[in-house]
Design an enzyme around this catalytic site. Structure first.
Site, PDB file in Angstrom:
ATOM      1  CG  HIS A  11      -3.497   3.136   0.872  1.00 53.29           C
ATOM      2  ND1 HIS A  11      -3.846   2.641  -0.352  1.00 53.29           N
ATOM      3  CD2 HIS A  11      -3.682   2.127   1.772  1.00 53.29           C
ATOM      4  CE1 HIS A  11      -4.217   1.384  -0.212  1.00 53.29           C
ATOM      5  NE2 HIS A  11      -4.131   1.041   1.066  1.00 53.29           N
ATOM      6  CB  CYS A  33      -0.932   0.013   1.207  1.00 53.89           C
ATOM      7  SG  CYS A  33      -2.034  -1.399   1.199  1.00 53.89           S
ATOM      8  CG  ASN A  67      -6.615  -1.462  -0.125  1.00 54.29           C
ATOM      9  OD1 ASN A  67      -5.830  -0.972  -0.929  1.00 54.29           O
ATOM     10  ND2 ASN A  67      -6.268  -1.811   1.102  1.00 54.29           N
TER      11      ASN A  67
HETATM   12  O1  UT7 Z   1      -3.849  -1.012   3.744  1.00 54.21           O
HETATM   13  C1  UT7 Z   1      -4.149  -1.761   4.853  1.00 54.21           C
HETATM   14  C2  UT7 Z   1      -5.201  -2.748   4.401  1.00 54.21           C
HETATM   15  N1  UT7 Z   1      -6.043  -3.209   5.455  1.00 54.21           N
HETATM   16  C3  UT7 Z   1      -6.986  -2.490   6.084  1.00 54.21           C
HETATM   17  O2  UT7 Z   1      -7.119  -1.350   5.944  1.00 54.21           O
HETATM   18  C4  UT7 Z   1      -7.916  -3.204   6.969  1.00 54.21           C
HETATM   19  C5  UT7 Z   1      -7.885  -2.797   8.405  1.00 54.21           C
HETATM   20  N2  UT7 Z   1      -8.885  -3.576   9.114  1.00 54.21           N
HETATM   21  C6  UT7 Z   1     -10.207  -3.349   9.031  1.00 54.21           C
HETATM   22  O3  UT7 Z   1     -10.611  -2.391   8.410  1.00 54.21           O
HETATM   23  C7  UT7 Z   1     -11.159  -4.265   9.733  1.00 54.21           C
HETATM   24  O4  UT7 Z   1     -10.454  -5.058  10.666  1.00 54.21           O
HETATM   25  C8  UT7 Z   1     -11.962  -5.164   8.766  1.00 54.21           C
HETATM   26  C9  UT7 Z   1     -12.902  -4.304   7.932  1.00 54.21           C
HETATM   27  C10 UT7 Z   1     -11.024  -5.920   7.833  1.00 54.21           C
HETATM   28  C11 UT7 Z   1     -12.787  -6.173   9.555  1.00 54.21           C
HETATM   29  O5  UT7 Z   1     -13.621  -5.524  10.493  1.00 54.21           O
HETATM   30  P1  UT7 Z   1     -13.694  -6.028  11.994  1.00 54.21           P
HETATM   31  O6  UT7 Z   1     -14.666  -5.187  12.657  1.00 54.21           O
HETATM   32  O7  UT7 Z   1     -12.290  -6.032  12.534  1.00 54.21           O
HETATM   33  O8  UT7 Z   1     -14.263  -7.479  11.818  1.00 54.21           O
HETATM   34  P2  UT7 Z   1     -13.684  -8.884  12.318  1.00 54.21           P
HETATM   35  O9  UT7 Z   1     -12.563  -9.322  11.425  1.00 54.21           O
HETATM   36  O10 UT7 Z   1     -13.405  -8.816  13.779  1.00 54.21           O
HETATM   37  O11 UT7 Z   1     -14.917  -9.810  12.055  1.00 54.21           O
HETATM   38  C12 UT7 Z   1     -16.163  -9.587  12.706  1.00 54.21           C
HETATM   39  C13 UT7 Z   1     -17.133 -10.661  12.258  1.00 54.21           C
HETATM   40  C14 UT7 Z   1     -16.577 -12.071  12.371  1.00 54.21           C
HETATM   41  O12 UT7 Z   1     -17.629 -12.919  12.736  1.00 54.21           O
HETATM   42  P3  UT7 Z   1     -17.834 -13.371  14.268  1.00 54.21           P
HETATM   43  O13 UT7 Z   1     -16.567 -14.090  14.623  1.00 54.21           O
HETATM   44  O14 UT7 Z   1     -18.020 -12.102  15.040  1.00 54.21           O
HETATM   45  O15 UT7 Z   1     -19.036 -14.238  14.202  1.00 54.21           O
HETATM   46  C15 UT7 Z   1     -16.151 -12.399  10.955  1.00 54.21           C
HETATM   47  O16 UT7 Z   1     -16.175 -13.778  10.699  1.00 54.21           O
HETATM   48  O17 UT7 Z   1     -17.437 -10.476  10.858  1.00 54.21           O
HETATM   49  C16 UT7 Z   1     -17.194 -11.705  10.155  1.00 54.21           C
HETATM   50  N3  UT7 Z   1     -16.760 -11.360   8.804  1.00 54.21           N
HETATM   51  C17 UT7 Z   1     -17.613 -11.124   7.791  1.00 54.21           C
HETATM   52  N4  UT7 Z   1     -18.949 -11.144   7.741  1.00 54.21           N
HETATM   53  C18 UT7 Z   1     -19.508 -10.834   6.554  1.00 54.21           C
HETATM   54  C19 UT7 Z   1     -15.493 -11.204   8.336  1.00 54.21           C
HETATM   55  N5  UT7 Z   1     -15.518 -10.870   7.047  1.00 54.21           N
HETATM   56  C20 UT7 Z   1     -16.808 -10.802   6.689  1.00 54.21           C
HETATM   57  C21 UT7 Z   1     -17.466 -10.500   5.473  1.00 54.21           C
HETATM   58  N6  UT7 Z   1     -18.814 -10.536   5.464  1.00 54.21           N
HETATM   59  N7  UT7 Z   1     -16.807 -10.192   4.354  1.00 54.21           N
END
Ligand code: UT7
Length: 331
Positions: A258, A113, A288
């Site tokens: 970014h 990135c 992204n």
């Molecule tokens: O340039 C750097 C690139 N990366 C980033 O910028 C990403 C930085 N991170 C984030 O923005 C966030 O961590 C995410 C958007 C990636 C994820 O959000 P979160 O609030 O941290 O969600 P999580 O990974 O803790 O997941 C929450 C729930 C989980 O289910 P349970 O365990 O609570 O039942 C996941 O399994 O959401 C579930 N989940 C989804 N549900 C629907 C994970 N991905 C998805 C999805 N659709 N695509």
């Protein structure tokens, strides 16, 4: 000493739009989940013909046209990508062939990135030393072919999109324009928090069936960890370049971060205490696009009239590595 001025900018976005609703048909996800957590509404996926290097060439042609130059006028190519056409050689070489300009140097930058900012800062040094006068800097990504587009890969797959952006950086004697200052950072203790483990020379053999079966050929991200570091390091590096150049956030006309995630951008905006219109975003349309996101954003910001002659613009990034970087420039 010469200043480095952006004289041309271009973007190439592949035609095929993939909405959150389209992804709902491929995996267990929802438009609401994706919008709320990331701000992404749709992204574009490249066709089979649109390789990373070809998309880069298409963006480059537009940047050259804006600069009033032909490809033959370019002295050097810097190509940033984490989705190269081939493991080797670099996509900068392939793009050079697409542009039909054999002979000039071409290098790839592998800084994810932060790849575009690492690239433009590298180009700035070549210009300052007088080695080159006109450098083509391209960020291009074809993520779609490397994502796990099933429920298993949904935490990553919904975030990324394809596209390319390019700038022409030229030497100028105008002291009042161009790149003013830049800062580059990395912290390799976090390599495994956002990475693709395989295939790679760390594995013996380089490729095998086990890595396909265990899914380690797909990107992995510790999302919350990345989020936490991004919202700290993005503002820190922006404050660092501003202080270095003797400015404060009040002097800035536009921050182009970014495009990682709308919630990260919101947090950065709040920390900088800037109004919404001074922090550019287009993640809703593209997701992204890693190394391509900043040149695509510069190109759109110009089209929208958000950057004018004399504008103070700050480019900033955070991503895998971890790497983070910023550059401050007077348009
Ligand atoms: O340039 C750097 C690139 N990366 C980033 O910028 C990403 C930085 N991170 C984030 O923005 C966030 O961590 C995410 C958007 C990636 C994820 O959000 P979160 O609030 O941290 O969600 P999580 O990974 O803790 O997941 C929450 C729930 C989980 O289910 P349970 O365990 O609570 O039942 C996941 O399994 O959401 C579930 N989940 C989804 N549900 C629907 C994970 N991905 C998805 C999805 N659709 N695509």
């Amino acid at each position: 000493m010469k200043k480095s001025v952006i004289t041309g900018v271009g973007r190439y976005i592949p035609e095929r739009v993939v909405t959150n609703f389209d992804l709902e048909k491929m995996m267990d996800t929802s438009d609401a989940w994706i919008r709320e957590r990331t701000g992404i509404v749709e992204r574009h996926f490249a066709s089979a013909e649109d390789t990373t290097s070809l998309m880069g060439a298409k963006a480059a042609e537009k940047a050259l046209s804006m600069a009033g130059l032909k490809a033959q006028d370019i002295d050097f190519i810097i190509f940033a990508t984490l989705s190269p056409d081939f493991y080797f050689p670099g996509s900068g070489c392939s793009m050079q062939a697409h542009l039909g300009i054999p002979g000039i140097g071409a290098m790839d930058v592998r800084n994810q990135c932060s790849g575009f900012i690492y690239s433009i800062i590298t180009a700035d040094q070549f210009i300052k030393t007088g080695m080159y006068k006109r450098i083509l800097i391209v960020g291009s990504e074809r993520h779609s072919s490397g994502l796990n587009l099933t429920t298993e890969g949904r935490d990553i797959a919904v975030l990324f999109g394809d596209g390319a952006g390019a700038v022409v950086l030229e030497a100028s004697d105008d002291e009042n324009r161009g790149i003013l200052t830049s800062k580059l950072h990395a912290d390799g203790q976090y390599v495994k928090e956002l990475w693709v483990q395989n295939p790679g020379s760390n594995s013996i053999p380089f490729t095998n069936h086990a890595m396909v079966d265990d899914g380690s050929i797909y990107p992995y991200m510790n999302g919350r960890y990345v989020f936490k570091h991004a919202v700290t390091n993005f503002p820190a590096v922006i404050f660092e370049v501003l202080a270095d150049a003797g400015y404060t956030t009040k002097d800035v006309d536009l921050v182009i971060p970014h495009q990682a995630n709308e919630r990260i951008t919101e947090a950065v905006q709040a920390r900088l205490e800037l109004p919404r219109e001074k922090v550019f975003r287009n993640i809703d349309k593209y997701g992204n696009t890693t190394a391509a996101s900043i040149p695509i954003a510069i190109s759109e910001a110009l089209d929208e009239g958000l950057i004018k002659q004399g504008s103070l613009v700050c480019l900033a990034s955070f991503g895998s590595g971890f790497t983070w970087a910023a550059t401050l420039l007077r348009w």
